[in-house]
Design a protein around this motif. Structure first.
Motif, short mmCIF file in Angstrom:
data_model
loop_
_atom_site.label_atom_id
_atom_site.label_comp_id
_atom_site.label_asym_id
_atom_site.label_seq_id
_atom_site.Cartn_x
_atom_site.Cartn_y
_atom_site.Cartn_z
N LEU A 50 20.42 34.30 31.33
CA LEU A 50 19.24 34.93 30.77
C LEU A 50 19.29 34.81 29.25
O LEU A 50 20.28 35.22 28.64
N ILE A 51 18.25 34.26 28.65
CA ILE A 51 18.15 34.15 27.20
C ILE A 51 16.96 34.97 26.75
O ILE A 51 15.82 34.68 27.12
N THR A 52 17.20 36.02 25.98
CA THR A 52 16.10 36.80 25.43
C THR A 52 15.65 36.17 24.11
O THR A 52 16.46 35.64 23.36
N GLY A 53 14.35 36.20 23.85
CA GLY A 53 13.84 35.54 22.65
C GLY A 53 13.89 34.04 22.77
O GLY A 53 14.19 33.33 21.81
N ALA A 54 13.53 33.53 23.97
CA ALA A 54 13.69 32.10 24.24
C ALA A 54 12.72 31.22 23.47
O ALA A 54 12.93 30.01 23.40
N ARG B 112 20.98 27.17 35.04
CA ARG B 112 19.64 27.64 35.33
C ARG B 112 19.32 28.70 34.29
O ARG B 112 20.15 29.57 34.02
N VAL B 113 18.13 28.64 33.71
CA VAL B 113 17.80 29.53 32.59
C VAL B 113 16.57 30.37 32.91
O VAL B 113 15.54 29.85 33.35
N ALA C 245 25.01 35.71 33.14
CA ALA C 245 25.31 36.00 31.73
C ALA C 245 24.01 36.23 30.98
O ALA C 245 22.93 35.78 31.40
N VAL C 246 24.12 36.92 29.86
CA VAL C 246 22.98 37.19 28.98
C VAL C 246 23.31 36.69 27.57
O VAL C 246 24.36 37.04 27.02
N TYR C 247 22.41 35.89 27.03
CA TYR C 247 22.50 35.46 25.63
C TYR C 247 21.31 36.09 24.93
O TYR C 247 20.18 35.62 25.05
N ASP C 248 21.56 37.17 24.20
CA ASP C 248 20.50 37.93 23.56
C ASP C 248 20.21 37.43 22.15
O ASP C 248 21.13 37.22 21.36
N LEU C 249 18.91 37.31 21.84
CA LEU C 249 18.50 36.87 20.51
C LEU C 249 17.50 37.82 19.87
O LEU C 249 16.93 37.48 18.83
N VAL C 250 17.28 38.99 20.49
CA VAL C 250 16.28 39.92 19.96
C VAL C 250 16.82 41.31 19.66
O VAL C 250 16.31 42.00 18.79
N GLY C 251 17.84 41.76 20.41
CA GLY C 251 18.37 43.09 20.19
C GLY C 251 17.41 44.17 20.69
O GLY C 251 16.49 43.92 21.46
N GLY C 252 17.63 45.40 20.22
CA GLY C 252 16.71 46.50 20.49
C GLY C 252 16.61 46.88 21.95
O GLY C 252 17.56 46.75 22.74
N ASP C 253 15.43 47.39 22.33
CA ASP C 253 15.23 47.92 23.67
C ASP C 253 15.40 46.86 24.74
O ASP C 253 15.90 47.16 25.83
N ASP C 254 14.97 45.63 24.46
CA ASP C 254 15.11 44.58 25.47
C ASP C 254 16.59 44.30 25.77
O ASP C 254 16.97 44.10 26.93
N ALA D 84 21.05 44.51 29.61
CA ALA D 84 22.52 44.60 29.69
C ALA D 84 22.96 45.02 31.08
O ALA D 84 24.02 44.62 31.56
N GLU D 85 22.15 45.82 31.74
CA GLU D 85 22.52 46.32 33.07
C GLU D 85 22.52 45.22 34.13
O GLU D 85 23.02 45.42 35.24
N LEU D 86 22.00 44.05 33.79
CA LEU D 86 21.91 42.95 34.76
C LEU D 86 23.23 42.22 34.94
O LEU D 86 23.38 41.43 35.87
#
Length: 307
Positions: free
Chosen positions: A147-151, A169-170, A210-219, A224-226
């Motif tokens: 999972l990539i946030t802020g893709a 897979r993304v 896995a999670v690759y976060d690029l936005v932070g905050g509430d998202d 994170a629970e995933l």
């Protein structure tokens, strides 16, 4: 006199200005580069606002904007090997890049491939290298779901493409306006915002590895629970929060070897830089406002005609 775009103190856009300054003299291990292009990144306006990178000290004002450039070597500092005047290079400047000249340490400078335009080379040291470093840090097996946030942002665009290149897979989150763009990169799109975690579960019923976060905050807090193994949670957009949640910040290598590798990958077609807009140096303020708005797709570049 060469000019540069600076912030004169911490604050908002009102503290930005053009100044004229002598071209700096390269010291040991440094190159003076005539800048041809400079990438624009969110960290640029965040530093103006007062953000300090971990381990760094407060800037000396006026401070030149910019964290990545491409250009040609104008002068070579004492003891430097492997670079000559006239070489086309790209890397991370020591003290800003929205300028006609910049100092680059050879430790984070690489030769620009002939087939790569300066405008594209200029966006590799921050966005592309961050994307690459994070994926190597996660070290996922091919077939894993990431999972990539802020893709749809500067780092996300490269991270999605490289993840696909590495056999992952993304699932990518972004605003609804960027849906088609994110899907064109090879990701399954999920709208960001409230309820994002449940939408990801629907999009990836077999789970997220896995999670690759690029936005932070509430998202970031929501997704994170995933992941049950928080070692598989990294962030470049909300580093303190990621650590609080049991994850980690993206560990940046910041080496010439990584720059060489991302240059090879883009030349080989593993990813596209997606430079979507360029501005002349005289319009540096407009370029920065565009990135500060948070609604850009891909990367914005300032093109510089060296004096």
């Amino acid at each position: 006199m060469p000019k540069a775009y600076v912030f004169t103190r911490n604050g908002g856009p009102e503290v930005e200005a053009f100044v004229e300054q002598e071209a700096p003299t390269p010291g040991p291990g440094e190159l003076l580069v005539a800048v041809r292009a400079a990438g624009v990144n969110p960290v640029d306006w965040k530093l103006r606002d007062g953000y300090l990178r971990p381990g760094s000290t407060a800037p000396e004002f006026p401070a030149v904007f910019g964290s990545e450039v491409a250009g040609t070597v104008e002068r070579v500092g004492p003891g430097v090997e492997g670079f000559e005047v006239g070489d086309a290079v790209f890397g991370n400047p020591l003290s800003g890049g929205y300028a006609e000249y910049a100092l680059l340490p050879v430790s984070v400078t690489a030769h620009k491939p002939d087939s790569l335009p300066f405008t594209e080379a200029a966006v590799l040291p921050v966005a592309a290298a961050t994307a690459y470093d994070g994926l190597r840090q996660l070290d996922l097996e091919p077939g894993s779901t990431l999972l990539i946030t802020g893709a749809g942002g500067g780092v996300g665009v490269v991270a999605v493409q490289l993840a696909r290149h590495f056999g992952l897979r993304v699932v990518g989150t972004s605003s609804e306006a960027k849906k088609d763009f994110v899907e064109s990169l090879g990701a399954v799109h999920v709208p960001s915002g409230p309820g994002v975690a449940e939408r990801v579960r629907v999009a990836a019923p077999d789970g997220i590895d896995a999670v690759y976060d690029l936005v932070g905050g509430d998202d970031l807090r929501a997704v994170a629970e995933l992941v049950t193994d928080r070692k598989r949670l990294i962030s470049a957009g909300g580093k303190p929060l990621a650590v609080e949640l049991g994850g980690a910040a993206v560990a940046r290598a910041r080496t010439a070897a990584v720059l060489d590798e991302v240059a090879r990958l883009v030349v080989d077609g593993a990813f596209t830089t997606y430079v979507t807009q360029t501005f002349p140096l005289d319009e540096a303020a407009a370029a920065l406002r565009a990135v500060e708005s948070g609604h850009t797709r891909g990367k914005i570049v300032i093109e510089v005609a060296a004096a």
